[in-house]
Design a protein around this motif. Structure first.
Motif, PDB file in Angstrom:
ATOM      1  N   SER A  71       0.855  -1.194   0.000  1.00 40.97           N
ATOM      2  CA  SER A  71       0.000   0.000   0.000  1.00 40.97           C
ATOM      3  C   SER A  71       0.886   1.238   0.000  1.00 40.97           C
ATOM      4  O   SER A  71       2.111   1.143   0.200  1.00 40.97           O
ATOM      5  N   GLY A  72       0.234   2.376  -0.152  1.00 42.10           N
ATOM      6  CA  GLY A  72       0.975   3.632  -0.152  1.00 42.10           C
ATOM      7  C   GLY A  72       1.556   3.952   1.214  1.00 42.10           C
ATOM      8  O   GLY A  72       2.727   4.326   1.342  1.00 42.10           O
ATOM      9  N   ALA A  73       0.712   3.800   2.252  1.00 43.65           N
ATOM     10  CA  ALA A  73       1.195   4.111   3.600  1.00 43.65           C
ATOM     11  C   ALA A  73       2.406   3.245   3.934  1.00 43.65           C
ATOM     12  O   ALA A  73       3.374   3.716   4.545  1.00 43.65           O
ATOM     13  N   GLU A  74       2.367   1.994   3.504  1.00 43.83           N
ATOM     14  CA  GLU A  74       3.471   1.081   3.807  1.00 43.83           C
ATOM     15  C   GLU A  74       4.731   1.451   3.003  1.00 43.83           C
ATOM     16  O   GLU A  74       5.855   1.308   3.503  1.00 43.83           O
ATOM     17  N   SER A 101      -0.167  18.203   3.163  1.00 39.17           N
ATOM     18  CA  SER A 101       0.231  16.928   2.530  1.00 39.17           C
ATOM     19  C   SER A 101      -0.625  15.776   3.050  1.00 39.17           C
ATOM     20  O   SER A 101      -1.300  15.892   4.075  1.00 39.17           O
ATOM     21  N   PHE A 102      -0.559  14.654   2.334  1.00 38.55           N
ATOM     22  CA  PHE A 102      -1.186  13.418   2.819  1.00 38.55           C
ATOM     23  C   PHE A 102      -0.235  12.258   2.542  1.00 38.55           C
ATOM     24  O   PHE A 102       0.220  12.084   1.410  1.00 38.55           O
ATOM     25  N   HIS A 103       0.084  11.486   3.600  1.00 35.80           N
ATOM     26  CA  HIS A 103       1.059  10.407   3.418  1.00 35.80           C
ATOM     27  C   HIS A 103       0.569   9.060   3.934  1.00 35.80           C
ATOM     28  O   HIS A 103       1.354   8.121   4.025  1.00 35.80           O
ATOM     29  N   GLY A 104      -0.712   8.954   4.319  1.00 36.12           N
ATOM     30  CA  GLY A 104      -1.226   7.646   4.718  1.00 36.12           C
ATOM     31  C   GLY A 104      -1.680   7.618   6.164  1.00 36.12           C
ATOM     32  O   GLY A 104      -1.491   8.569   6.919  1.00 36.12           O
ATOM     33  N   ARG A 105      -2.267   6.480   6.555  1.00 37.61           N
ATOM     34  CA  ARG A 105      -3.019   6.399   7.814  1.00 37.61           C
ATOM     35  C   ARG A 105      -2.374   5.546   8.885  1.00 37.61           C
ATOM     36  O   ARG A 105      -3.011   5.241   9.890  1.00 37.61           O
ATOM     37  N   MET A 115       8.042  14.916   0.254  1.00 32.09           N
ATOM     38  CA  MET A 115       7.001  15.760  -0.336  1.00 32.09           C
ATOM     39  C   MET A 115       6.290  15.086  -1.495  1.00 32.09           C
ATOM     40  O   MET A 115       6.868  14.250  -2.194  1.00 32.09           O
ATOM     41  N   GLU A 116       5.006  15.459  -1.669  1.00 30.56           N
ATOM     42  CA  GLU A 116       4.284  15.107  -2.879  1.00 30.56           C
ATOM     43  C   GLU A 116       4.625  16.186  -3.909  1.00 30.56           C
ATOM     44  O   GLU A 116       4.355  17.360  -3.662  1.00 30.56           O
ATOM     45  N   PRO A 117       5.174  15.817  -5.070  1.00 29.11           N
ATOM     46  CA  PRO A 117       5.405  16.844  -6.093  1.00 29.11           C
ATOM     47  C   PRO A 117       4.102  17.562  -6.482  1.00 29.11           C
ATOM     48  O   PRO A 117       4.117  18.740  -6.806  1.00 29.11           O
ATOM     49  N   PHE A 140      10.301  11.697  -2.608  1.00 31.16           N
ATOM     50  CA  PHE A 140       9.045  12.104  -3.240  1.00 31.16           C
ATOM     51  C   PHE A 140       7.968  11.052  -3.018  1.00 31.16           C
ATOM     52  O   PHE A 140       8.184   9.870  -3.339  1.00 31.16           O
ATOM     53  N   ASP A 141       6.838  11.472  -2.494  1.00 28.71           N
ATOM     54  CA  ASP A 141       5.656  10.613  -2.405  1.00 28.71           C
ATOM     55  C   ASP A 141       4.898  10.771  -3.725  1.00 28.71           C
ATOM     56  O   ASP A 141       4.225  11.770  -3.957  1.00 28.71           O
ATOM     57  N   GLU A 142       5.063   9.770  -4.608  1.00 28.58           N
ATOM     58  CA  GLU A 142       4.400   9.803  -5.922  1.00 28.58           C
ATOM     59  C   GLU A 142       3.243   8.801  -5.948  1.00 28.58           C
ATOM     60  O   GLU A 142       2.864   8.283  -7.003  1.00 28.58           O
ATOM     61  N   ILE A 143       2.698   8.533  -4.765  1.00 26.86           N
ATOM     62  CA  ILE A 143       1.660   7.505  -4.655  1.00 26.86           C
ATOM     63  C   ILE A 143       0.424   7.867  -5.478  1.00 26.86           C
ATOM     64  O   ILE A 143      -0.169   7.009  -6.131  1.00 26.86           O
ATOM     65  N   GLN A 144       0.056   9.121  -5.462  1.00 26.40           N
ATOM     66  CA  GLN A 144      -1.120   9.535  -6.236  1.00 26.40           C
ATOM     67  C   GLN A 144      -0.724  10.110  -7.603  1.00 26.40           C
ATOM     68  O   GLN A 144      -1.394   9.877  -8.597  1.00 26.40           O
ATOM     69  N   CYS A 145       0.370  10.853  -7.658  1.00 29.07           N
ATOM     70  CA  CYS A 145       0.686  11.596  -8.893  1.00 29.07           C
ATOM     71  C   CYS A 145       1.608  10.830  -9.831  1.00 29.07           C
ATOM     72  O   CYS A 145       1.834  11.266 -10.957  1.00 29.07           O
ATOM     73  N   ALA A 196       2.215   3.618  -5.250  1.00 27.34           N
ATOM     74  CA  ALA A 196       1.193   2.607  -4.934  1.00 27.34           C
ATOM     75  C   ALA A 196       0.072   2.804  -5.971  1.00 27.34           C
ATOM     76  O   ALA A 196       0.352   2.781  -7.161  1.00 27.34           O
ATOM     77  N   LYS A 197      -1.126   3.033  -5.481  1.00 19.51           N
ATOM     78  CA  LYS A 197      -2.310   3.339  -6.302  1.00 19.51           C
ATOM     79  C   LYS A 197      -2.283   2.772  -7.724  1.00 19.51           C
ATOM     80  O   LYS A 197      -2.649   1.633  -7.936  1.00 19.51           O
ATOM     81  N   GLY A 198      -1.818   3.550  -8.718  1.00 24.15           N
ATOM     82  CA  GLY A 198      -1.966   3.152 -10.120  1.00 24.15           C
ATOM     83  C   GLY A 198      -1.016   2.065 -10.599  1.00 24.15           C
ATOM     84  O   GLY A 198      -1.082   1.659 -11.749  1.00 24.15           O
TER      85      GLY A 198
HETATM   86  C1  LIG Z   1      -0.003  11.096  -1.754  1.00 23.87           C
HETATM   87  C2  LIG Z   1      -0.465   9.891  -0.994  1.00 23.87           C
HETATM   88  N1  LIG Z   1       0.380   9.280  -0.146  1.00 23.87           N
HETATM   89  C3  LIG Z   1       0.004   8.190   0.562  1.00 23.87           C
HETATM   90  C4  LIG Z   1      -1.264   7.664   0.433  1.00 23.87           C
HETATM   91  C5  LIG Z   1      -1.645   6.444   1.225  1.00 23.87           C
HETATM   92  O1  LIG Z   1      -1.811   5.359   0.371  1.00 23.87           O
HETATM   93  P1  LIG Z   1      -2.633   4.063   0.866  1.00 23.87           P
HETATM   94  O2  LIG Z   1      -4.043   4.498   1.040  1.00 23.87           O
HETATM   95  O3  LIG Z   1      -2.450   3.061  -0.249  1.00 23.87           O
HETATM   96  O4  LIG Z   1      -2.017   3.614   2.138  1.00 23.87           O
HETATM   97  C6  LIG Z   1      -2.182   8.278  -0.428  1.00 23.87           C
HETATM   98  C7  LIG Z   1      -3.565   7.769  -0.536  1.00 23.87           C
HETATM   99  O5  LIG Z   1      -4.491   8.489  -0.834  1.00 23.87           O
HETATM  100  C8  LIG Z   1      -1.784   9.423  -1.161  1.00 23.87           C
HETATM  101  O6  LIG Z   1      -2.620  10.051  -1.991  1.00 23.87           O
END
Ligand SMILES: Cc1ncc(COP(=O)(O)O)c(C=O)c1O
Length: 431
Positions: free
Chosen positions: A103-106, A150-154, A202-204, A235-240, A267-269
């Motif tokens: 997952s992204g958080a992981e 920013s958002f980096h997971g839960r 950072m998320e770009p 860089f957190d490129e999980i969404q972008c 992650a995601k895509g």
């Molecule tokens: C930029 C970013 N980082 C991290 C995450 C967390 O990813 P996950 O929900 O797969 O743990 C997300 C999810 O929305 C996200 O958009």
């Protein structure tokens, strides 16, 4: 028989505010609810289904691999994992090594651990003299700076890293080692570097608060600040990432490849909805505390990190197929071209209720005017009020905070589908 919503209310942890829709089946950019109503899916699982729902090649690959080998432990080598790592290295365009997770958080957890290990094991510069001030670095630096909004997971560290107070509420004590600074503000970042700081994450392009890209000058400044202080730029490129901006990496789109990070999370895509995360570490020289030379990419050595389901033959085979489809169907170009087309089309509505349209490639948001809810006579937050009208019209999209709406359609969305979505949006704004 209970409805699906009733089953959830009785049995599922209520941590999500869900829309009153029960979805059953998907094909490409379209999805159907249990009553058979058809929607255009411009959320795509929040930027997950990059080649659309149930792409026939993805479905066939899952079925084939399910009969070949679903899982083995990471105690052994498997070809699909090695090939996927090589592919991701090719996309980044710089030598590095990849770790696979779920997952992204992981994936971000891996980056925090990389930063801590780097602070523990790599030699820090003694001190830095800047603008007449001297900053003495701690011997074991550990602090990761992230950005407001920013958002980096839960996970526990993820909510500490995330620059939004609302995700931390009720979860004290917050994991130490994270601090937030204003986004797109290089002087503030520079001032924020302290003796314990070891990395910047950072998320770009910030996704959750409304698609806010970092500026080119900011990205260049962040890289320079990291180099000056011996910090990792992550860089957190999980969404972008992985195609959404029209390149494999959002930082390639934003900087023409000029600013290269030390680490990236995805992650995601990556696998069209098959759960997978990954992080990349740049293969660059570092000096360890004992004076020996090593590579950043080898810092997480045997026994330092792991996860049971990371990089399974199934997950990696699916991701390889999804990314092959992006290559073979020329979807990076499609994301660039149709992203511009969609933005122009939303602007072309000339709606007095839309304040601003932003975005890069197929990561698009439009912001509603501050008094949107009053103007349409709905007491819900603006984004929710509009989304419920869009659902009625047959369009799914994702709220971004209270005032913006995101369009994150599959990368193979067509012009005709965008035209239809714009027509539904226009009707919802005028009704
Ligand atoms: C930029 C970013 N980082 C991290 C995450 C967390 O990813 P996950 O929900 O797969 O743990 C997300 C999810 O929305 C996200 O958009």
């Amino acid at each position: 028989m209970e409805s699906t919503q009733e089953l959830f209310e009785a049995n599922v942890v209520p941590s999500y505010a869900r829309f009153p829709l029960a979805l059953e089946r998907g094909e490409g950019t379209r999805i159907w609810d249990e009553a058979g109503k058809e929607y255009l899916d411009f959320g795509a699982g929040i930027a997950v289904c990059s080649v659309g729902h149930c792409h026939p090649r993805v479905a066939d690959t899952i079925a084939r691999q399910a009969r070949t080998l679903i899982h083995t432990s990471n105690l052994y080598y498997t070809r699909p994992q090695g090939e996927l790592a090589a592919r991701l290295n090719r996309y980044v365009g710089h030598p590095g090594k990849v770790f696979f997770c779920n997952s992204g958080a992981e994936a971000n957890e891996g980056l925090y651990k990389l930063a801590r290990k780097f602070g523990n094991e790599a030699r820090s510069p003694h001190s830095r003299h800047a603008a007449g001030e001297e900053l003495e670095y701690s011997p074991n630096r550990f602090e990761v700076l992230t950005f407001d909004g920013s958002f980096h997971g839960r996970t526990l560290a993820g909510i500490a890293a995330t620059g939004q107070e609302k995700v931390r509420k009720g979860f004290d004590p917050i994991t130490p080692g994270f601090r937030h600074v204003p986004f797109n503000d290089a002087p503030e970042l520079s001032r924020a570097i302290g003796p314990d700081t070891i990395a910047v994450l950072m998320e770009p392009i910030q996704g959750e608060i409304g698609v806010l890209p970092a500026t080119l000058s900011f990205l260049k400044a962040v890289r320079k600040i990291c180099d000056d202080h011996g910090l990792l730029l992550m860089f957190d490129e999980i969404q972008c990432g992985l195609g959404r901006t029209g390149d494999w990496c959002a930082w390639q789109t934003l900087t023409q490849g000029e600013v290269v990070p030390d680490a990236i999370s995805w992650a995601k895509g990556i696998a069209d909805g098959y759960p997978m995360g990954a992080f990349w570490i740049r293969d660059r020289k570092i000096t360890l505390k004992d004076g020996k030379e090593s590579s950043l990419a080898d810092l997480l050595g045997a026994g330092s990190h792991g996860t049971t389901f990371g990089g399974t033959p199934m997950g990696c085979t699916v991701a390889n197929e999804v990314l092959s489809i992006v290559e073979e169907e020329n979807l990076l170009a499609n994301a660039r071209e149709l992203g511009n087309y969609a933005k122009e089309a939303i602007l072309g509505l000339k709606s007095p209720l839309i304040k601003d349209v932003r975005g890069v490639g197929l990561m698009i948001a439009f912001q509603l005017v501050p008094d949107f809810s009053q103007r349409i006579g709905d007491d819900r937050a603006a984004s929710l009020a509009l989304i419920s009208r869009l659902h009625a019209g047959g369009l799914l999209c994702v709220p971004s905070g209270v005032q913006s709406i995101r369009w994150l359609p599959p990368l193979n969305v067509t012009k005709a589908e965008i035209d239809q979505a714009v027509q539904i949006l226009g009707a919802a704004l005028n009704s």
